[in-house]
Design an enzyme around this catalytic site. Structure first.
Site, PDB file in Angstrom:
ATOM      1  N   ARG A  89       0.887  -1.046   0.043  1.00  0.00           N
ATOM      2  CA  ARG A  89       0.018   0.048   0.002  1.00  0.00           C
ATOM      3  C   ARG A  89       0.958   1.157  -0.070  1.00  0.00           C
ATOM      4  O   ARG A  89       1.864   1.395   0.369  1.00  0.00           O
ATOM      5  CB  ARG A  89      -0.978  -0.020   1.252  1.00  0.00           C
ATOM      6  CG  ARG A  89      -1.833  -1.079   1.162  1.00  0.00           C
ATOM      7  CD  ARG A  89      -2.893  -0.841   2.548  1.00  0.00           C
ATOM      8  NE  ARG A  89      -3.678  -2.051   2.717  1.00  0.00           N
ATOM      9  CZ  ARG A  89      -4.620  -2.029   3.563  1.00  0.00           C
ATOM     10  NH1 ARG A  89      -4.853  -1.030   4.491  1.00  0.00           N
ATOM     11  NH2 ARG A  89      -5.568  -3.125   3.692  1.00  0.00           N
ATOM     12  N   SER A 111      -7.821  -1.228   0.517  1.00  0.00           N
ATOM     13  CA  SER A 111      -8.986  -1.263   1.545  1.00  0.00           C
ATOM     14  C   SER A 111      -9.781  -0.101   1.997  1.00  0.00           C
ATOM     15  O   SER A 111     -10.159   0.645   1.134  1.00  0.00           O
ATOM     16  CB  SER A 111      -8.467  -2.285   2.734  1.00  0.00           C
ATOM     17  OG  SER A 111      -9.462  -2.663   3.592  1.00  0.00           O
ATOM     18  N   ASP A 137     -16.529  -1.717   3.228  1.00  0.00           N
ATOM     19  CA  ASP A 137     -15.203  -0.798   2.846  1.00  0.00           C
ATOM     20  C   ASP A 137     -15.052  -1.004   1.557  1.00  0.00           C
ATOM     21  O   ASP A 137     -16.062  -1.698   0.835  1.00  0.00           O
ATOM     22  CB  ASP A 137     -14.073  -1.083   3.746  1.00  0.00           C
ATOM     23  CG  ASP A 137     -13.803  -2.922   3.300  1.00  0.00           C
ATOM     24  OD1 ASP A 137     -14.509  -3.374   2.917  1.00  0.00           O
ATOM     25  OD2 ASP A 137     -12.479  -3.072   3.585  1.00  0.00           O
TER      26      ASP A 137
END
Length: 545
Positions: free
Chosen positions: A47, A145, A303
């Site tokens: 990420r 996410s 989410d």
């Protein structure tokens, strides 16, 4: 510290500049000598943010090339399913990944009609393919996410359909960084528009097979005939198309809240720290849906990649994730005709209410470190009926005991809440209240504290023998462990258990903090005493040479 605007609508000045972000993805080049700009796979893949040179085209090209090389080495010749969420960087990253895959002659399946694809649908597609064909398929999910709008993320799922284990991600990470260090010379890539004309890129319908199979895991008929008025809030995420299909296919009385995609996520309410975060377990991020709780018999959110669930009831508002996991486990193991020996999977920082419910059901608990990857084998092989973690991620088996998904599936967890209410006639919050009467009230909290990289390393590599105290918050310590009792894997920290409480301490993988998870079955005061004792233990540890 709670931001003054937490739970309030997003001010325009806090919205992400999407054109600047997309430009940064293509223009800015990471410096591999800087640790924060290298490829780094955590518990949920790599990420980062294009603006900080931690998620740029160079990263995606390198990681995708490494994945292509890995699957060739492993002999995976089936399709590579690629899913994306609604973060602004996801579409550019998918275009980069497809260009590399086509150049490497890897058959990729991407969503038709520009649709977005939740994480569980990628897992479902992999397992469906591999259950019927000999050539092994695997997948990529491009998502950070619930992270803020400026972030991007990249996950790899091998043929078992779940998050890749650390041995696999370590290989991909190492090779990707080698490719970056070599100036991307090893990357094979072709023009994206040309890639789409090759036989290696297939437009695939992820949504229809998943939705049509839902009757194999959820009692949809019971929900429909119950007359429940439902609301689904995708939080601007990839579940939007799935809920639209569910509503149309099954005719549920379900309103879809915020039925549009906006890469700035301007319709959100700010999270606890004043950031935009699509966290369906946060009462601040979910404030809008919670405000509508009395309009519906049940509401739920996800989410952006739909691997997490958030349950909102008219009785209790946003349900604590630990509470809902306990209710879901109780209901499933009471109502499903599964084989007796199935176990219940939980992470070591999930509530001990799960253990007490499991004991009442006569079921064994399989306790593992943090990370859903530890449940993949059990769900895939069919000896775990349920796997769940305290951060609102879970999955479970079909009615017949066969595997559904080996990644977290927030959609089935939300629909299960509707099934529970339809079949029992009771709000999940009311069911949990019965648990408190039977098993005691659980006081649970997580706090974060600052820690240097050196301190984090010390905490991560602790041995039980280094803890010399015999008591914790006035109770005798029953056990201290640094390896999970379920699978013996290192927990990357420490857990201490007493008769009426426990505490787990582990360093963050991404920030200079450590996390203290604690629970008491006595009182809020006892919980505070456990937290204080844990902080003293860690302070003494950090002070020692």
């Amino acid at each position: 510290m709670i931001d003054p605007l937490a739970g309030k609508p997003v001010p325009k000045e806090r919205l992400t500049d999407i054109p600047a972000l997309i430009s940064a993805y293509y223009v800015l080049k990471p410096d591999v000598s800087v640790p924060g700009q290298r490829v780094a796979f955590g518990t949920s893949g790599h990420r980062g943010c294009a603006l900080t040179k931690s998620f740029n085209e160079a990263h995606v090209l390198a990681i995708t090339q490494a994945v292509c090389e890995y699957r060739k080495e492993m002999g995976y010749t089936g399709p590579l399913y690629i899913g994306i969420d609604t973060h602004a960087l996801s579409i550019p990253a998918q275009m980069s990944a497809v260009s590399v895959c086509a150049a490497n002659e890897v058959h990729v399946c991407i969503a038709k009609n520009g649709e977005f694809t939740p994480t569980p649908l990628v897992s479902f597609a992999i397992l469906e393919h591999n259950g019927k064909r000999s050539e092994k398929a695997d997948g990529i999910v491009i998502t950070p996410s619930h992270n803020p709008p400026a972030d991007g993320g990249f996950k790899y799922n091998p043929p078992n359909g779940g998050p890749a284990d650390t041995d696999v991600t370590a290989m991909i990470e190492k090779r990707a960084n080698e490719i970056l260090e070599n100036g991307l010379k090893d990357v094979r890539s072709i023009d994206y528009e040309y890639a789409l004309t090759t036989p290696f890129v297939e437009m695939y319908d992820f949504i229809t097979p998943y939705v049509e199979a839902l009757g194999e895991i959820i009692d949809i008929d019971a929900i429909k005939t119950s007359g429940l008025k439902l609301a689904a809030d995708p939080l601007g995420g990839s579940a939007l198309g799935v809920y639209k299909k569910i509503k149309a296919h099954y005719g549920l009385d379900m309103e879809i809240v915020n039925p549009y995609v906006d890469p700035t996520f301007s319709f959100m309410t700010l999270d606890h720290d004043g950031k935009i975060r699509m966290d369906c377990s946060s009462p601040y991020a979910m404030a809008s849906l919670v405000g509508l709780k009395e309009k519906y018999d049940l509401a739920f959110g996800n989410d952006t990649d739909a691997d997490r669930h958030g349950i909102v009831t008219p009785v209790g508002g946003l349900m604590n994730p630990n509470h809902y996991l306990s209710v879901a486990i109780w209901y499933l193991f009471k109502r499903r005709a599964w084989k007796q020996e199935l176990k219940i999977g939980k992470t070591l920082v999930s509530s001990s209410m799960i253990d007490r419910v499991a004991e009442s059901l006569g079921k064994d608990v399989y306790e593992v470190p943090v990370g859903f990857k530890w449940f993949v084998d059990g769900l895939y092989e069919g000896w775990l009926g349920f796997g769940g973690e305290e951060s609102a991620g879970a999955s479970f088996l079909r009615f017949d005991g066969s595997v559904w998904s080996t990644d977290k599936d927030g959609i089935i967890m939300n629909l299960l809440a509707a099934e529970i209410k339809a079949k029992t006639g009771r709000d999940p919050v009311e069911i949990y209240a019965d648990f408190e009467k039977t098993f005691g009230k659980a006081f649970y909290a997580r706090i974060d504290a600052p820690a240097t990289p050196e301190q984090k390393a010390k905490l991560k590599n602790l041995s039980p023998e280094e803890i010399t105290t015999q008591t914790l918050a006035g109770e005798t310590i029953k056990s201290i462990y640094t390896r999970a009792p379920g699978n013996g894997a290192p927990i990357g920290g420490l857990k201490i258990v007493t008769e009426n409480g426990w505490v787990a301490m582990r360093p963050s993988g991404t920030e200079d903090i450590y996390k203290i998870y604690a629970e008491s079955f006595l009182s809020a005061e006892h919980l505070k005493a456990i937290q204080d004792a844990a902080q003293k233990i860690v302070a003494d540890l950090f002070a020692s040479k």
